[in-house]
Design a protein around this motif. Structure first.
Motif, PDB file in Angstrom:
ATOM      1  N   GLY A   1     -16.250  27.734 -99.931  1.00 27.00           N
ATOM      2  CA  GLY A   1     -16.037  26.839-101.055  1.00 27.00           C
ATOM      3  C   GLY A   1     -15.920  27.558-102.369  1.00 27.00           C
ATOM      4  N   GLU A   2     -16.366  26.902-103.419  1.00 29.83           N
ATOM      5  CA  GLU A   2     -16.229  27.411-104.785  1.00 29.83           C
ATOM      6  C   GLU A   2     -16.963  28.723-105.026  1.00 29.83           C
ATOM      7  OE1 GLU A   2     -17.477  24.332-107.405  1.00 29.83           O
ATOM      8  OE2 GLU A   2     -15.908  22.954-106.751  1.00 29.83           O
ATOM      9  N   LYS A   3     -18.072  28.940-104.315  1.00 33.69           N
ATOM     10  CA  LYS A   3     -18.843  30.170-104.519  1.00 33.69           C
ATOM     11  C   LYS A   3     -18.134  31.385-103.952  1.00 33.69           C
ATOM     12  CE  LYS A   3     -23.362  28.046-104.798  1.00 33.69           C
ATOM     13  NZ  LYS A   3     -24.731  28.040-104.264  1.00 33.69           N
ATOM     14  N   GLY A   4     -17.119  31.154-103.119  1.00 34.00           N
ATOM     15  CA  GLY A   4     -16.346  32.258-102.566  1.00 34.00           C
ATOM     16  C   GLY A   4     -17.044  32.936-101.397  1.00 34.00           C
ATOM     17  N   LEU A   5     -16.692  34.178-101.209  1.00 34.11           N
ATOM     18  CA  LEU A   5     -17.192  34.946-100.080  1.00 34.11           C
ATOM     19  C   LEU A   5     -18.569  35.516-100.401  1.00 34.11           C
ATOM     20  CD1 LEU A   5     -16.393  35.925 -97.264  1.00 34.11           C
ATOM     21  CD2 LEU A   5     -15.426  37.952 -98.338  1.00 34.11           C
ATOM     22  N   THR A   6     -19.584  34.989 -99.726  1.00 33.53           N
ATOM     23  CA  THR A   6     -20.950  35.467 -99.917  1.00 33.53           C
ATOM     24  C   THR A   6     -21.411  36.195 -98.656  1.00 33.53           C
ATOM     25  OG1 THR A   6     -21.935  33.433 -99.049  1.00 33.53           O
ATOM     26  CG2 THR A   6     -21.489  33.502-101.430  1.00 33.53           C
ATOM     27  N   GLU A   7     -22.548  36.830 -98.747  1.00 38.07           N
ATOM     28  CA  GLU A   7     -23.116  37.539 -97.595  1.00 38.07           C
ATOM     29  C   GLU A   7     -23.392  36.568 -96.453  1.00 38.07           C
ATOM     30  OE1 GLU A   7     -23.892  40.815 -95.526  1.00 38.07           O
ATOM     31  OE2 GLU A   7     -23.242  40.837 -97.607  1.00 38.07           O
ATOM     32  N   ASN A   8     -23.866  35.359 -96.763  1.00 36.76           N
ATOM     33  CA  ASN A   8     -24.148  34.365 -95.735  1.00 36.76           C
ATOM     34  C   ASN A   8     -22.877  33.922 -95.015  1.00 36.76           C
ATOM     35  OD1 ASN A   8     -26.896  34.381 -96.151  1.00 36.76           O
ATOM     36  ND2 ASN A   8     -26.834  32.721 -97.640  1.00 36.76           N
ATOM     37  N   VAL A   9     -21.786  33.809 -95.756  1.00 34.69           N
ATOM     38  CA  VAL A   9     -20.511  33.438 -95.142  1.00 34.69           C
ATOM     39  C   VAL A   9     -20.066  34.535 -94.176  1.00 34.69           C
ATOM     40  CG1 VAL A   9     -18.060  33.044 -95.586  1.00 34.69           C
ATOM     41  CG2 VAL A   9     -19.767  31.944 -97.032  1.00 34.69           C
ATOM     42  N   LEU A  10     -20.200  35.792 -94.582  1.00 34.14           N
ATOM     43  CA  LEU A  10     -19.837  36.901 -93.699  1.00 34.14           C
ATOM     44  C   LEU A  10     -20.669  36.903 -92.426  1.00 34.14           C
ATOM     45  CD1 LEU A  10     -19.322  39.765 -96.297  1.00 34.14           C
ATOM     46  CD2 LEU A  10     -17.568  38.687 -94.876  1.00 34.14           C
ATOM     47  N   ILE A  11     -21.947  36.593 -92.562  1.00 32.21           N
ATOM     48  CA  ILE A  11     -22.828  36.518 -91.393  1.00 32.21           C
ATOM     49  C   ILE A  11     -22.367  35.406 -90.458  1.00 32.21           C
ATOM     50  CG2 ILE A  11     -25.177  35.939 -90.641  1.00 32.21           C
ATOM     51  CD1 ILE A  11     -26.140  37.421 -93.219  1.00 32.21           C
ATOM     52  N   GLU A  12     -22.012  34.253 -91.017  1.00 30.86           N
ATOM     53  CA  GLU A  12     -21.544  33.127 -90.202  1.00 30.86           C
ATOM     54  C   GLU A  12     -20.229  33.459 -89.496  1.00 30.86           C
ATOM     55  OE1 GLU A  12     -22.984  30.232 -89.267  1.00 30.86           O
ATOM     56  OE2 GLU A  12     -24.728  31.110 -90.247  1.00 30.86           O
ATOM     57  N   VAL A  13     -19.313  34.118 -90.192  1.00 30.69           N
ATOM     58  CA  VAL A  13     -18.049  34.524 -89.579  1.00 30.69           C
ATOM     59  C   VAL A  13     -18.326  35.495 -88.433  1.00 30.69           C
ATOM     60  CG1 VAL A  13     -15.899  35.810 -89.945  1.00 30.69           C
ATOM     61  CG2 VAL A  13     -16.638  34.118 -91.630  1.00 30.69           C
ATOM     62  N   ASP A  14     -19.216  36.444 -88.665  1.00 28.02           N
ATOM     63  CA  ASP A  14     -19.565  37.422 -87.629  1.00 28.02           C
ATOM     64  C   ASP A  14     -20.150  36.734 -86.400  1.00 28.02           C
ATOM     65  OD1 ASP A  14     -19.779  40.182 -86.766  1.00 28.02           O
ATOM     66  OD2 ASP A  14     -21.947  39.968 -87.034  1.00 28.02           O
ATOM     67  N   HIS A  15     -21.063  35.793 -86.600  1.00 30.95           N
ATOM     68  CA  HIS A  15     -21.680  35.072 -85.479  1.00 30.95           C
ATOM     69  C   HIS A  15     -20.648  34.218 -84.747  1.00 30.95           C
ATOM     70  CE1 HIS A  15     -25.683  36.428 -86.234  1.00 30.95           C
ATOM     71  NE2 HIS A  15     -25.822  35.772 -87.369  1.00 30.95           N
ATOM     72  N   ALA A  16     -19.775  33.555 -85.488  1.00 32.80           N
ATOM     73  CA  ALA A  16     -18.759  32.708 -84.866  1.00 32.80           C
ATOM     74  C   ALA A  16     -17.788  33.541 -84.027  1.00 32.80           C
ATOM     75  CB  ALA A  16     -18.004  31.914 -85.934  1.00 32.80           C
ATOM     76  N   LEU A  17     -17.390  34.700 -84.544  1.00 35.29           N
ATOM     77  CA  LEU A  17     -16.488  35.576 -83.785  1.00 35.29           C
ATOM     78  C   LEU A  17     -17.182  36.130 -82.537  1.00 35.29           C
ATOM     79  CD1 LEU A  17     -14.723  37.466 -86.682  1.00 35.29           C
ATOM     80  CD2 LEU A  17     -13.605  36.028 -84.969  1.00 35.29           C
ATOM     81  N   ALA A  18     -18.468  36.431 -82.650  1.00 34.09           N
ATOM     82  CA  ALA A  18     -19.214  36.936 -81.491  1.00 34.09           C
ATOM     83  C   ALA A  18     -19.304  35.872 -80.404  1.00 34.09           C
ATOM     84  CB  ALA A  18     -20.611  37.378 -81.919  1.00 34.09           C
ATOM     85  N   ALA A  19     -19.379  34.617 -80.810  1.00 34.82           N
ATOM     86  CA  ALA A  19     -19.515  33.529 -79.844  1.00 34.82           C
ATOM     87  C   ALA A  19     -18.173  33.060 -79.284  1.00 34.82           C
ATOM     88  CB  ALA A  19     -20.230  32.350 -80.495  1.00 34.82           C
ATOM     89  N   HIS A  20     -17.127  33.063 -80.111  1.00 36.20           N
ATOM     90  CA  HIS A  20     -15.867  32.428 -79.713  1.00 36.20           C
ATOM     91  C   HIS A  20     -14.648  33.344 -79.639  1.00 36.20           C
ATOM     92  CE1 HIS A  20     -17.897  28.586 -80.151  1.00 36.20           C
ATOM     93  NE2 HIS A  20     -18.258  28.930 -81.377  1.00 36.20           N
ATOM     94  N   GLU A  21     -14.675  34.498 -80.220  1.00 35.28           N
ATOM     95  CA  GLU A  21     -13.554  35.447 -80.311  1.00 35.28           C
ATOM     96  C   GLU A  21     -12.460  34.973 -81.259  1.00 35.28           C
ATOM     97  OE1 GLU A  21     -11.900  36.495 -76.492  1.00 35.28           O
ATOM     98  OE2 GLU A  21     -13.354  38.090 -76.235  1.00 35.28           O
ATOM     99  N   LEU A  22     -12.028  33.722 -81.162  1.00 35.26           N
ATOM    100  CA  LEU A  22     -10.938  33.185 -81.965  1.00 35.26           C
ATOM    101  C   LEU A  22     -11.469  32.010 -82.775  1.00 35.26           C
ATOM    102  CD1 LEU A  22      -7.818  33.405 -82.422  1.00 35.26           C
ATOM    103  CD2 LEU A  22      -7.589  31.616 -80.695  1.00 35.26           C
ATOM    104  N   ILE A  23     -11.379  32.111 -84.099  1.00 32.89           N
ATOM    105  CA  ILE A  23     -11.924  31.046 -84.959  1.00 32.89           C
ATOM    106  C   ILE A  23     -10.954  30.725 -86.093  1.00 32.89           C
ATOM    107  CG2 ILE A  23     -14.322  31.671 -84.480  1.00 32.89           C
ATOM    108  CD1 ILE A  23     -14.384  32.867 -87.376  1.00 32.89           C
TER     109      ILE A  23
END
Length: 92
Positions: A25-47
């Motif tokens: 969202g408006e806050k942009g790319l934060t450390e928490n967002v990067l962590i969520e992207v990393d976890h989602a990719l680890a679980a699903h490969e394609l997001i």
């Protein structure tokens, strides 16, 4: 690991039915967002990642930064949706 055009076509077809799993969202790319992207990719490969409220150039830069930091590949970017892929590591 660059994706071939054939691989990208396959991933685009698979991603068509997916819903975004990470929202930026408006806050942009934060450390928490990067962590969520990393976890989602680890679980699903394609997001899908939805980047809202940001200009096109900033969305592209944000997507490139995500790819660099979490070591994934950009499959495609349409509007405010980015499709990302990272192969799951083999379990030992």
């Amino acid at each position: 690991m660059a994706l071939s055009s054939q691989q990208k076509q396959q991933f685009k077809a698979q991603a068509h039915s997916l819903n975004p799993v990470v929202f930026i969202g408006e806050k942009g790319l934060t450390e928490n967002v990067l962590i969520e992207v990393d976890h989602a990719l680890a679980a699903h490969e394609l997001i899908k990642v939805k980047i809202a409220g940001i200009e096109k150039e900033t969305r592209q830069a944000t997507t490139q930064e995500i790819c660099i930091k979490v070591k994934c590949e950009l499959v495609q970017m349409i509007g405010n949706i980015s499709v990302l892929y990272r192969k799951k590591p083999k379990k030992q």
